[in-house]
Each structure stands twice: as C-alpha cells, then as structure tokens.
Scaffold this motif. Sequence first.
Motif, short mmCIF file in Angstrom:
data_model
loop_
_atom_site.label_atom_id
_atom_site.label_comp_id
_atom_site.label_asym_id
_atom_site.label_seq_id
_atom_site.Cartn_x
_atom_site.Cartn_y
_atom_site.Cartn_z
N UNK A 1 9.58 0.33 1.31
CA UNK A 1 9.44 -0.87 0.51
C UNK A 1 10.63 -1.12 -0.40
N UNK A 2 11.51 -0.13 -0.56
CA UNK A 2 12.72 -0.31 -1.37
C UNK A 2 13.90 -0.74 -0.51
N UNK A 3 13.73 -0.75 0.79
CA UNK A 3 14.82 -1.09 1.70
C UNK A 3 14.79 -2.60 1.96
N UNK B 1 0.83 -1.21 0.00
CA UNK B 1 0.00 0.00 0.00
C UNK B 1 0.86 1.25 0.00
N UNK B 2 1.98 1.19 0.71
CA UNK B 2 2.87 2.36 0.74
C UNK B 2 3.42 2.67 -0.65
N UNK B 3 3.67 1.63 -1.46
CA UNK B 3 4.18 1.88 -2.81
C UNK B 3 3.11 2.53 -3.67
N UNK C 1 2.64 -9.13 -2.63
CA UNK C 1 3.99 -9.65 -2.88
C UNK C 1 4.55 -9.12 -4.20
N UNK C 2 3.70 -9.10 -5.23
CA UNK C 2 4.15 -8.61 -6.54
C UNK C 2 4.55 -7.14 -6.48
N UNK C 3 3.78 -6.33 -5.75
CA UNK C 3 4.11 -4.91 -5.64
C UNK C 3 5.42 -4.69 -4.88
#
Length: 378
Positions: free
Chosen positions: A308-310, A209-211, A287-289
């Motif tokens: 989410x990139x960490x 959701x954050x992405x 999971x895909x996101x």
Amino acid sequence: MYVAVKGGERAIDNAHAWLAEERRGDTSIPELGVEQIREQMALAVNRVMAEGSLYDPDLAALAIKQARGDLIEAIFLIRAYRTTLPRFGGSEPVKTETMTCDRRVSATFKDAPGGQVLGPTFDYTHRLLDFKLAADGEVPDAAEATPNGQTTPHIMSFLDRENLIQKEPAGDTVPADLTRTPLELPASRALRLQSLTRADEGFILGMAYSTQRGYARNHAFVAELRIGAVAIEMDIPELGFAIEIGEITVTECETVNQFQGSKAQPPQFTRGYGLVFGMTERKAISMALVDRALRWKELGEDNTGAPAQDEEFVLYHSDNIQATGFLEHIKLPHYVDFQSELELVRKLRRDALTAALAEREDASGGSVGENVKEGVTL
C-alpha cells in the motif's frame, strides 16, 4: 476488431443476439426497469457512478441493466459514454461542511458537535436473510429525518485549533485531470486521490486491510464519516460570480492516524482522506487508509516495503477497466502468436532430441538406427 476475427462476424452477431436474449431472461417475468434499478439498487448505482467518473444515476442504472449486473462492465460503459460528452467548465471546490447529512458518525468523539446521525446503515443489522423481501412484503416506513439546515463542522477542525493535526499545504495550482491526461509518476496527492476515488473498490479495500494488518504501520481512527447532499457551484465569467447548478450525494471520510514528531515539530496526528460519489462508505474509508499509506515520503516516514506504500503498484493496478481490458484480451484470438510459439517449442524439442541421440551415439561408440529417430512422435 482483430483481423483474425473478421471471418467470424456472423458468429459475433449471433453472440450479440444471444446475449440480448440472456439479458432479458424469462419473458414471463416482468422486465426490470431502469427506475427500479436506480431506486432499489442504489449502492450498485453509486459504485458505477464513482468508478465511472460520471454522476448520473439514470445512466448508471441503464449501464447496470445493459451489463446484466456486471458492475465492472457497467463502469466500462459509463466511462466510454463519458468520453463523448462536452465539457463546459469546472466547478468550485465542494463545501462538505455545508452538507445536508443523511449519515454522520465519528469513532473518535462521542459527543461530536452537530451530533451523531446513524442514518441508513447495515452496521447494526443481524445479517440474516429477510424472507419478507422474497414474498414482496412491505417495508415499514422509517421515521422521517429532519435536517437541521445548519453547517456541520468537521471533527478535524477541533483538532486543528489545538495544532494536534498536521497542516495541509494549500494547493497553488489547479490539479491535473486524470480523465484527460495519463497518469505519470511520481503523482501529486491530488492526482493520487483522483485515481483512488475511481479505483476498483475491492482492490482498494484489500490494500486498506493490508495496512490495518501491519503492512504500512497505519493504525487509523475514523475521525468522521459523513454522507449527504452538497451543492455544486460553477463560476460564470459573464456574471462575475459562482452560481449553484445542482447538488450531488457524496461520501466523505477523514481518518486520524498515528502521530509523528521531530526536533523541529511537536508530536501531532496525521490524516487520510476519502471523497467518493454517492453512498459509498466502504470505498471512502478504504481510500482514506490507502491515501495515508501513500503519504510516507511526504511525512518523512520510512518505506516499510508494504504494497500500500508503493505508489506505482497501487495506482497502476487499481483501475478495474485497465485491468479488465488487459486480462480479458487474452481470451480473444491469438492464433498467429500461439502458432509461432508452438512451432518454436517443436523446433526446440527436435533440437533437444537430436542432441540427445548424438550424445547416446558418442557414448555407445556405435550408431543409433534412423528408424529410431523416425519412430519418435513430436
């Protein structure tokens, strides 16, 4: 067992007995059977299997019953049991294009080859309580679906024909097994996907959701979501070929994400991927996101500082068993640790008071009576 707890073994035994009584509940009400849980709480069973890394609906249902419906506790039970099982070998990669689909939808192509199959979904329900269920009302039979028995091509294959989707590098080696070797960073994509598929659904949902809200610039379309049975094949060395040993239900999600391009490469779409045991579509999409967000370095993108990139943050904090173990251990006896800290705080307060009194004496040029010191309660 904690050394400090040994003196309370009788209390622990009594707690276990009380737990069993609470688990059973009112004995005038029929006991809930494992078969009932397996058949009527299938989505809970699927989550326990997925995050427990063990495909066995009966054992997952038993774990849910034993855990009184606490799914994380049930996942813990399944993982613990899993460690006692022997391993005979590894299966061949599953061929999801041969899946017998109970549900298959695409948000990118209306007339997808193979057709759209809504299947059993909450998507179009009104989210109103059905009091017929409380009255044990019979549910009308659904129209029986007839599988076509044919291969259902992936949506991505059509984009791939036009080179509109980024190519996936072929894996040359067998990926490490996360259930047998500790996670090390940086992790390969295969290892990340293993970690995400058994990660806590709520955590991965929050990261996904954050992405979507802008923390990772990750605008995605669901190219395809499919749920159904796939065959599991295992290579038998004595035979020299693979044989089918059974089939399992899985959920697969492929997302199409924003395009990228460079001087050497034309603009094209990128992808995210999710594959989870059972009917677990919320988890597969999440999971895909998150998979796509974690691919920023591989795809030559900037790290925007999004959680989410960490990789370290996501992978080390998504496992609910590790998180639960570390969180819940603080409710167990820490008498010695706390007493040492308590004594330290008392000493610091005494030292601070002594210093304050000395400062007052110096400032007044006189002496503060000893009775004042003794009258202070610490």
